[in-house]
Design a protein around this motif. Structure first.
Motif, PDB file in Angstrom:
ATOM      1  N   LYS A   1       0.843  -1.200   0.000  1.00 12.08           N
ATOM      2  CA  LYS A   1       0.000   0.000   0.000  1.00 12.08           C
ATOM      3  C   LYS A   1       0.875   1.245   0.000  1.00 12.08           C
ATOM      4  O   LYS A   1       2.064   1.185   0.334  1.00 12.08           O
ATOM      5  CB  LYS A   1      -0.934  -0.007   1.209  1.00 12.08           C
ATOM      6  N   ASP A   2       0.278   2.375  -0.350  1.00 19.50           N
ATOM      7  CA  ASP A   2       1.014   3.637  -0.426  1.00 19.50           C
ATOM      8  C   ASP A   2       1.360   4.144   0.972  1.00 19.50           C
ATOM      9  O   ASP A   2       0.467   4.290   1.827  1.00 19.50           O
ATOM     10  CB  ASP A   2       0.183   4.706  -1.152  1.00 19.50           C
ATOM     11  N   SER A   3       2.632   4.414   1.199  1.00 17.22           N
ATOM     12  CA  SER A   3       3.077   4.965   2.484  1.00 17.22           C
ATOM     13  C   SER A   3       2.779   6.459   2.542  1.00 17.22           C
ATOM     14  O   SER A   3       2.680   7.139   1.522  1.00 17.22           O
ATOM     15  CB  SER A   3       4.563   4.701   2.684  1.00 17.22           C
ATOM     16  N   ASP A   4       2.664   6.940   3.773  1.00 13.28           N
ATOM     17  CA  ASP A   4       2.308   8.352   3.970  1.00 13.28           C
ATOM     18  C   ASP A   4       3.389   9.023   4.822  1.00 13.28           C
ATOM     19  O   ASP A   4       3.207   9.274   6.009  1.00 13.28           O
ATOM     20  CB  ASP A   4       0.939   8.440   4.662  1.00 13.28           C
ATOM     21  N   ILE A   5       4.543   9.311   4.182  1.00 12.11           N
ATOM     22  CA  ILE A   5       5.613   9.988   4.916  1.00 12.11           C
ATOM     23  C   ILE A   5       6.062  11.282   4.238  1.00 12.11           C
ATOM     24  O   ILE A   5       6.975  11.941   4.718  1.00 12.11           O
ATOM     25  CB  ILE A   5       6.836   9.071   5.121  1.00 12.11           C
ATOM     26  N   LEU A   6       5.423  11.632   3.123  1.00 17.46           N
ATOM     27  CA  LEU A   6       5.837  12.845   2.417  1.00 17.46           C
ATOM     28  C   LEU A   6       5.107  14.083   2.924  1.00 17.46           C
ATOM     29  O   LEU A   6       5.434  15.201   2.503  1.00 17.46           O
ATOM     30  CB  LEU A   6       5.601  12.695   0.912  1.00 17.46           C
ATOM     31  N   ASN A   7       4.129  13.896   3.804  1.00 18.04           N
ATOM     32  CA  ASN A   7       3.437  15.058   4.371  1.00 18.04           C
ATOM     33  C   ASN A   7       4.392  15.828   5.284  1.00 18.04           C
ATOM     34  O   ASN A   7       5.352  15.245   5.831  1.00 18.04           O
ATOM     35  CB  ASN A   7       2.183  14.622   5.134  1.00 18.04           C
ATOM     36  N   PRO A   8       4.189  17.118   5.468  1.00 17.49           N
ATOM     37  CA  PRO A   8       5.142  17.945   6.232  1.00 17.49           C
ATOM     38  C   PRO A   8       5.429  17.436   7.639  1.00 17.49           C
ATOM     39  O   PRO A   8       6.573  17.462   8.088  1.00 17.49           O
ATOM     40  CB  PRO A   8       4.463  19.321   6.255  1.00 17.49           C
ATOM     41  N   GLN A   9       4.413  16.941   8.347  1.00 23.49           N
ATOM     42  CA  GLN A   9       4.617  16.506   9.734  1.00 23.49           C
ATOM     43  C   GLN A   9       5.565  15.309   9.801  1.00 23.49           C
ATOM     44  O   GLN A   9       6.531  15.304  10.586  1.00 23.49           O
ATOM     45  CB  GLN A   9       3.278  16.137  10.373  1.00 23.49           C
ATOM     46  N   THR A  10       5.311  14.294   8.980  1.00 26.59           N
ATOM     47  CA  THR A  10       6.130  13.079   9.030  1.00 26.59           C
ATOM     48  C   THR A  10       7.521  13.331   8.463  1.00 26.59           C
ATOM     49  O   THR A  10       8.523  12.854   9.011  1.00 26.59           O
ATOM     50  CB  THR A  10       5.444  11.941   8.257  1.00 26.59           C
TER      51      THR A  10
END
Length: 311
Positions: A243-252
């Motif tokens: 599945k698509d990881s979600d680490i490119l958002n500013p917080q992460t």
């Protein structure tokens, strides 16, 4: 943002969790613009500097765990040893067959000696080549052997890593080692790459003749910008998660930067540990919670003085 996995990574997606963890744990070359620019410069020096009267060499400067050795290993990987007998039969004599089994080594890597002694430098080179020598040989004999084998083995570039080790001794010995390195470049007419921490700048600054020959290239720490986000995306593309990881958002992304302190070795190590943590918890993606909960210890955290009274 949809991130496409590499072809190699996609082939692992249907494997078991343990197989995918083994894949994640393997060392892999992560390409990014700064590293590629440095490799391109080293490639140009390797191609065009050999044989010149005054050879341009390089000092690669960066903090520990920030990618120096990975770049150097990648350069060596691009120029692997080859069969010297097959490609240079006219240079191989009967005595050589009897005494030494050789391959051509376009780019040769050694570690700087732990103490700044010219004889130790030569011993490190000879030992790394598996060349016959005696530790008790005098400096002149070792120098001759080093020049002989580097030339005979077609070494076109010599890499000396951890050059800041030279600072561990008195200035006079530091200069002896640096002069030996300079003389090797002059005699063999090959470029030499020195690599080390920022203390390496102090090493070469002790002699203007040395500092004028070694052009510095810098590996800086990562900051929050588009290049950093692109790096995270590149790393994600090498992780076999379904599945698509979600680490490119500013917080992460900022959390990763805070934990790693901007060192690429820790950025990569943290994300890989988070991916393994997620898989072992039956998750097929990584997010902020995995980054926080995977209990990664950065190099700087490991080096901090701790209270050992309970150990």
């Amino acid at each position: 943002m949809k991130i496409s996995l590499t072809n190699e990574t996609r082939q692992i997606l249907d494997c078991s969790i343990e197989e995918r963890i083994a894949f994640i744990s393997k060392e892999k070359w992560i390409n990014y613009p700064l590293a590629q620019n440095i490799i391109n410069e080293l490639e140009d020096i390797l191609k065009y500097e050999q044989g010149k009267t005054r050879v341009t060499s390089v000092l690669l400067v960066g903090s520990s765990h920030n990618g120096k050795t990975s770049i150097l290993e990648r350069l060596i990987e691009l120029h692997p040893p080859y069969d010297y007998y097959a490609t240079n039969p006219e240079k191989v004599i009967e005595q050589f067959f009897e005494k030494y089994s050789a391959t051509g080594i376009p780019v040769h890597y050694i570690m700087a000696p732990g103490e700044p002694k010219e004889t130790r430098l030569y011993s490190n080179i000879l030992h790394s080549l598996n060349a016959p020598y005696r530790e008790s040989d005098n400096v002149a004999k070792k120098q001759y052997l080093v020049e002989y084998y580097l030339k005979l083995l077609n070494v076109n570039m010599l890499i000396i890593d951890e050059i800041h080790n030279v600072l561990s001794g008195p200035v006079a010995r530091q200069k002896q080692v640096l002069n030996a390195i300079k003389n090797l470049s002059n005699t063999l007419k090959i470029p030499i790459v020195l690599a080390g921490t920022k203390d390496a700048l102090r090493v070469i600054s002790t002699d203007t003749q040395i500092s004028s020959r070694f052009r510095p290239l810098y590996l800086k720490k990562w900051k929050m910008n588009q290049d950093y986000v692109n790096l995270l995306a590149t790393i994600i593309s090498t992780l076999p998660l379904r599945k698509d990881s979600d680490i490119l958002n500013p917080q992460t992304a900022q959390e990763i930067l805070n934990i790693s302190e901007g060192y690429i070795g820790d950025i990569l190590g943290l994300i890989k540990k988070a991916a393994i943590y997620a898989l072992r918890n039956q998750k097929e993606y990584i997010d902020f919670e995995d980054i926080r909960n995977c209990k990664y210890s950065s190099l700087s955290e490991t080096n901090k003085v701790r209270d050992l009274s309970d150990i």
